[in-house]
Design a protein around this motif. Structure first.
Motif, PDB file in Angstrom:
ATOM      1  N   SER A   3      44.048  41.869  46.486  1.00 27.71           N
ATOM      2  CA  SER A   3      42.946  40.680  45.886  1.00 27.71           C
ATOM      3  C   SER A   3      43.548  40.026  44.637  1.00 27.71           C
ATOM      4  N   TRP A   4      43.256  38.864  44.555  1.00 28.02           N
ATOM      5  CA  TRP A   4      43.607  38.196  43.489  1.00 28.02           C
ATOM      6  C   TRP A   4      42.294  37.528  42.383  1.00 28.02           C
ATOM      7  N   CYS A   5      42.495  37.988  41.281  1.00 27.22           N
ATOM      8  CA  CYS A   5      41.513  37.501  40.214  1.00 27.22           C
ATOM      9  C   CYS A   5      41.616  36.081  39.839  1.00 27.22           C
ATOM     10  N   ASN A 435      34.571  40.224  45.803  1.00 30.56           N
ATOM     11  CA  ASN A 435      33.475  40.895  45.044  1.00 30.56           C
ATOM     12  C   ASN A 435      33.850  40.744  43.308  1.00 30.56           C
ATOM     13  N   THR A 436      33.048  41.220  42.478  1.00 27.02           N
ATOM     14  CA  THR A 436      33.077  40.907  41.166  1.00 27.02           C
ATOM     15  C   THR A 436      32.871  42.535  40.574  1.00 27.02           C
ATOM     16  N   ASN A 437      33.861  42.718  39.791  1.00 25.74           N
ATOM     17  CA  ASN A 437      33.909  44.023  39.052  1.00 25.74           C
ATOM     18  C   ASN A 437      32.881  44.095  37.868  1.00 25.74           C
ATOM     19  N   PHE A 444      39.116  37.325  44.822  1.00 24.35           N
ATOM     20  CA  PHE A 444      39.368  36.615  45.925  1.00 24.35           C
ATOM     21  C   PHE A 444      40.484  37.244  46.773  1.00 24.35           C
ATOM     22  N   ARG A 445      40.162  37.156  48.058  1.00 29.53           N
ATOM     23  CA  ARG A 445      41.134  37.261  49.057  1.00 29.53           C
ATOM     24  C   ARG A 445      41.747  36.005  49.714  1.00 29.53           C
TER      25      ARG A 445
END
Length: 454
Positions: A3-5, A435-437, A444-445
């Protein structure tokens, strides 16, 4: 799959995830401890540090031992210093014999019989004439009495007349004032009456009761010193007289240039701002008030004054002076010229000592001064070699060939395609929101391309 931020997807460094509250600070009301510097200035991994433009130290100092010989030590030549002989003053020897106490006044004074001074003022001669003086003085001839009438008084007559009967009514002060009896105050001042004691005085005081006599040692009598005048004359030596050499020198020349005053007597012919702004106006001539001719009054003048009319002479006796009459004694014999001060304090014979000059140790030059100084005698002139200027001549160069506008930047520049940052879109292209932590980072994927079946 990884996953990329949003912070990692951004390629320009201007986009980042909105940081919210962390899991630790969810219910405490404190925001995420992220500073403004970390948000606006992210770290760049591909940026290299700037190279220093400071030149490298290639010079190496000499590591050998220093000799310690300077230019002054090599060129210095010691000279023998000869100490100048010191002037020894002569020993003072007092003169033998006693002092003659006679003064110049006694030696040169000759007494004379002085006669009384004759009166220079001439005697007063009175000329008494028995005839009657029938001349008219200048005052009576020039100042004649005028017949001036007495001026009338403009003061109004006194219409009020004081009553002759006694005033019988009482005043406000008499009605309101009530007399009181004056009671004398008690005086606290002690009485001045001296109360004499009835017991006779026995002569004992506190000083006599408390006084303890002591035996004092007798002081030795100190003999009084007799004044003895010195036989040696007074030495009027000063520091200036001891050290004064009396060298003759030339007067200093004035280097101030002569003041030449420039003066122009010709009038100024040009125009000025004052002449242009303030032209001359025509002023009317001044009008003078005519003075009326003096007309003397007619008639005689009354010379009586209020003092002459109202003055009453009184007979008064002359005041006798209290000052006693001075009885002067006129002595006609001459003054003897001798007093107590002259007899007790005679003048001493003293002669003024001359100037004491030190002997000149440095001899004066005998020849004529040639005007050469140490600088002129040792100065060696050298020809000045002008330094060549390395600055190019500021002259335009013209050539017939066309200007070659090819530079290193234009030859080595590689144009690159301007890419748009994928994080600038609301949803990055090629990425799906995952998702959002708890720290607020959006992950994002990446969408993988699907392969076509053959």
């Amino acid at each position: 799959m990884r996953s990329w931020c949003l912070c990692q997807i951004c390629t320009c460094g201007r986009h980042h995830c909105p940081h919210g509250t962390t899991r630790i600070y969810e219910n405490s009301g404190v925001y995420c401890p992220t500073t403004e510097y970390l948000e606006k200035y992210p770290a760049y991994g591909s940026a290299l540090p700037a190279q220093s433009l400071k030149p490298k130290q290639t010079f190496r100092a000499y590591r050998g031992k220093m000799e310690g010989v300077t230019t002054f030590k090599s060129d210095y030549r010691p000279y023998e210093i000869v100490q100048q002989p010191r002037h020894v003053p002569e020993e003072y020897k007092p003169k033998q014999g006693e002092i003659d106490l006679g003064t110049t006044y006694k030696r040169d004074f000759n007494s004379y019989n002085i006669p009384p001074v004759a009166i220079v003022r001439p005697l007063e001669r009175r000329q008494v004439k028995k005839g009657k003086l029938d001349t008219v003085p200048t005052y009576k001839d020039d100042y004649r009495a005028w017949d001036v009438q007495k001026s009338k008084l403009y003061k109004p007559e006194q219409a009020y007349y004081a009553p002759t009967m006694k005033f019988g009514n009482s005043t406000t002060f008499q009605d309101n004032y009530l007399p009181w009896e004056i009671q004398p105050r008690l005086s606290f001042k002690p009485s001045s009456m001296v109360q004499w004691p009835a017991i006779p005085f026995n002569g004992e005081t506190s000083h006599r009761l408390d006084y303890a006599p002591y035996q004092l040692e007798s002081k030795p009598a100190r003999p009084k010193e007799v004044y003895r005048p010195t036989n040696q004359p007074f030495e009027d030596l000063t520091t200036h007289r001891c050290h004064f050499q009396g060298l003759v020198g030339e007067t200093a020349k004035i280097c101030k240039p002569a003041h030449t005053r420039v003066s122009h007597n010709a009038p100024f012919e040009g125009s000025t701002e004052f002449r242009d702004s303030f032209p001359p106006w025509e002023t009317p001539p001044l009008k003078f008030k005519k003075v009326q001719e003096y007309m003397p009054p007619t008639g005689a003048m009354q010379l009586h004054s209020t003092s002459h009319l109202d003055y009453i002479p009184h007979q008064a006796t002359r005041v006798v002076p209290i000052r006693p009459i001075s009885h002067r004694r006129n002595h006609h014999f001459p003054f003897q010229g001798q007093s107590t001060t002259k007899a007790d304090f005679p003048a001493w014979e003293s002669c003024r000592q001359g100037l004491i000059k030190r002997q000149q140790q440095i001899p004066n030059p005998s020849g004529k001064f040639d005007g050469l100084t140490t600088f002129r005698s040792h100065y060696v002139p050298h020809e000045l070699i002008a330094t060549q200027s390395c600055r190019p001549v500021n002259a335009p160069r013209q050539s017939s060939r066309p200007f070659d506008d090819v530079t290193m930047y234009s030859t080595e520049y590689t144009p690159k395609k301007q890419e748009i940052c994928p994080a600038s879109y609301p949803s990055p292209l090629g990425y799906i929101s995952e998702n959002t932590n708890s720290q607020g980072h959006k992950f994002f994927r990446k969408i993988m391309p699907t392969g076509k079946a053959f």
